[in-house]
Design a protein around this motif. Structure first.
Motif, PDB file in Angstrom:
ATOM      1  N   GLU A  26     -20.408 -23.672  -1.716  1.00  0.00           N
ATOM      2  CA  GLU A  26     -21.535 -24.345  -2.381  1.00  0.00           C
ATOM      3  C   GLU A  26     -22.071 -23.573  -3.571  1.00  0.00           C
ATOM      4  O   GLU A  26     -22.145 -22.350  -3.530  1.00  0.00           O
ATOM      5  N   VAL A  27     -22.508 -24.328  -4.635  1.00  0.00           N
ATOM      6  CA  VAL A  27     -23.164 -23.655  -5.758  1.00  0.00           C
ATOM      7  C   VAL A  27     -24.654 -23.591  -5.479  1.00  0.00           C
ATOM      8  O   VAL A  27     -25.175 -24.368  -4.686  1.00  0.00           O
ATOM      9  N   ASN A  28     -25.325 -22.695  -6.163  1.00  0.00           N
ATOM     10  CA  ASN A  28     -26.761 -22.593  -5.981  1.00  0.00           C
ATOM     11  C   ASN A  28     -27.459 -23.597  -6.907  1.00  0.00           C
ATOM     12  O   ASN A  28     -27.631 -23.366  -8.096  1.00  0.00           O
ATOM     13  N   THR A  29     -27.837 -24.743  -6.337  1.00  0.00           N
ATOM     14  CA  THR A  29     -28.409 -25.830  -7.172  1.00  0.00           C
ATOM     15  C   THR A  29     -29.711 -25.408  -7.826  1.00  0.00           C
ATOM     16  O   THR A  29     -29.995 -25.794  -8.952  1.00  0.00           O
ATOM     17  N   GLU A  30     -30.493 -24.620  -7.102  1.00  0.00           N
ATOM     18  CA  GLU A  30     -31.779 -24.209  -7.694  1.00  0.00           C
ATOM     19  C   GLU A  30     -31.579 -23.384  -8.942  1.00  0.00           C
ATOM     20  O   GLU A  30     -32.269 -23.535  -9.946  1.00  0.00           O
ATOM     21  N   LYS A  31     -30.602 -22.532  -8.879  1.00  0.00           N
ATOM     22  CA  LYS A  31     -30.312 -21.666 -10.015  1.00  0.00           C
ATOM     23  C   LYS A  31     -29.836 -22.499 -11.212  1.00  0.00           C
ATOM     24  O   LYS A  31     -30.232 -22.270 -12.354  1.00  0.00           O
ATOM     25  N   ILE A  32     -28.978 -23.464 -10.885  1.00  0.00           N
ATOM     26  CA  ILE A  32     -28.467 -24.322 -11.962  1.00  0.00           C
ATOM     27  C   ILE A  32     -29.601 -25.099 -12.622  1.00  0.00           C
ATOM     28  O   ILE A  32     -29.719 -25.166 -13.848  1.00  0.00           O
ATOM     29  N   PHE A  33     -30.466 -25.649 -11.776  1.00  0.00           N
ATOM     30  CA  PHE A  33     -31.572 -26.432 -12.328  1.00  0.00           C
ATOM     31  C   PHE A  33     -32.506 -25.539 -13.157  1.00  0.00           C
ATOM     32  O   PHE A  33     -32.950 -25.914 -14.247  1.00  0.00           O
ATOM     33  N   ALA A  34     -32.738 -24.320 -12.651  1.00  0.00           N
ATOM     34  CA  ALA A  34     -33.601 -23.391 -13.381  1.00  0.00           C
ATOM     35  C   ALA A  34     -32.991 -23.039 -14.738  1.00  0.00           C
ATOM     36  O   ALA A  34     -33.693 -22.982 -15.755  1.00  0.00           O
ATOM     37  N   SER A  35     -31.695 -22.862 -14.757  1.00  0.00           N
ATOM     38  CA  SER A  35     -31.074 -22.511 -16.044  1.00  0.00           C
ATOM     39  C   SER A  35     -31.102 -23.710 -16.999  1.00  0.00           C
ATOM     40  O   SER A  35     -31.272 -23.571 -18.199  1.00  0.00           O
ATOM     41  N   PHE A  36     -30.980 -24.925 -16.411  1.00  0.00           N
ATOM     42  CA  PHE A  36     -31.093 -26.132 -17.235  1.00  0.00           C
ATOM     43  C   PHE A  36     -32.499 -26.221 -17.867  1.00  0.00           C
ATOM     44  O   PHE A  36     -32.658 -26.482 -19.055  1.00  0.00           O
ATOM     45  N   LEU A  37     -33.515 -25.966 -17.031  1.00  0.00           N
ATOM     46  CA  LEU A  37     -34.890 -26.024 -17.549  1.00  0.00           C
ATOM     47  C   LEU A  37     -35.112 -25.052 -18.690  1.00  0.00           C
ATOM     48  O   LEU A  37     -35.764 -25.355 -19.691  1.00  0.00           O
TER      49      LEU A  37
END
Ligand code: DAH
Length: 330
Positions: A3-14
């Motif tokens: 699994e990827v870390n979705t929170e991290k991805i979303f944070a980097s998107f923000l």
């Protein structure tokens, strides 16, 4: 499960979305996070090789992340666009104090509004409006109105004639409308006739070669001078207010018998003439083809006079000069 870390991805998107400075960069971000080669797409490719349970679970995680990103992206793009266009508009319209939709006019001239007001006062008691031409025959302006040949009003020094035979003229009074209306209508008659009139007058504080009058005419069974007096007192009080005093003094007009002038006493106690009136002369009834014994009264009001008294205007020329500083006061 990888699994990827979705929170991290979303944070980097923000973080990236905050730094966007153009619409193009939004498109790039969309490609980067949601496009074919994005991390999410790469991860989706792995789903087929997973067990059913893991596939469902991880598929849902990826779906939620992609929805979250795409919703936020659209929201940010919209607010960026509206801010962008607002700024562009401000920049393009350098003088932002110009109000293009300012209401610059469509205001009634004070004489028009006074005329309309007088008409309204009389319509409230059943009068209708009649009109007539400004270029008239001498017959309508003088003969039919029982004005003798020798009457000074007929002199060229007083009347603006349109032909050498003195048969056509610019009407000197709206009383001509009485004649025209009675010729075409049977009694009972209750009319007011607002309009422009012309005289060969020099301009001074209270006279102008062109001015406005409102004529009134009532013909009905048993009308008497009391009806005339009551009607005009009602009019004066409606127009000037209940505290105003009126005075009827005898006068002469060729077309009425008896005739009177109405004066009003305005605050300073001075009596000012505002109209002429009287019981319609039987000769006028005869000229228009009415029974000689008809009963009726008539009156003629000076519109400029009414406005000058009410608004304390000291020179008649103010009405015609079109000085907006004057006109905007009303
Ligand atoms: N026509 C008159 C004028 O211009 C005003 C007037 C007086 C009108 C008496 C009337 C009337 O109808 O009865 O001075």
């Amino acid at each position: 499960m990888p699994e990827v870390n979705t929170e991290k991805i979303f944070a980097s998107f923000l973080l990236s979305v905050e730094q966007v400075t153009s619409i193009d960069e939004f498109n790039d971000l969309e490609k980067e996070y949601l496009g074919k080669n994005s991390l999410i797409s790469e991860e989706r490719k792995k789903l087929s090789s997973m067990s059913e349970i893991s596939r469902k679970k991880y598929g849902k995680v990826l779906q939620e992340l992609s929805t979250q990103i795409s919703e936020r992206l659209n929201q940010e793009r919209l607010s960026f666009q509206s801010k962008f266009f607002k700024e562009k508009e401000l920049k393009d319209n350098k003088d932002i104090t110009i109000n293009w939709y300012k209401d610059l006019g469509s205001r009634e001239h004070v004489l028009t509004s006074v005329m309309n007001e007088v008409v309204d006062i009389f319509s409230a008691i059943g009068y209708t409006v009649a009109t007539g031409p400004e270029a008239e025959t001498s017959w309508h302006n003088f003969d039919a109105l029982n004005t003798p040949d020798w009457h000074p009003a007929r002199y060229e020094s007083d009347t603006l004639y349109l032909d050498e035979n003195l048969e056509q003229l610019l009407r000197t009074q709206t009383s001509t409308v009485q004649v025209r209306h009675m010729q075409n209508n049977k009694p009972p008659v209750y009319i007011v006739a607002p309009g422009r009139v012309y005289r060969s007058d020099q301009l001074d504080a209270t006279h102008s070669p062109v001015f406005h009058q409102i004529e009134g005419l009532a013909v009905d069974e048993n009308l008497t001078f009391s009806d005339l007096k009551g009607t005009l007192e009602y009019f004066v009080q409606e127009f000037f207010g209940k505290e105003i005093k009126t005075k009827f003094i005898p006068h002469f007009f060729p077309f009425t018998e008896p005739s009177a002038e109405v004066l009003v006493s305005w605050k300073d106690g001075e009596w000012l003439e505002i109209l002429g009136c009287g019981m319609v002369d039987p000769n006028v009834f005869q000229h228009v083809g009415y029974d000689k014994n008809s009963q009726g009264f008539a009156f003629g009001v000076g519109v400029e006079r009414l406005a000058m008294i009410r608004y304390k205007i000291d020179h008649i020329k103010n009405f015609y000069e079109n000085d907006l500083r004057f006109l905007r006061q009303f």
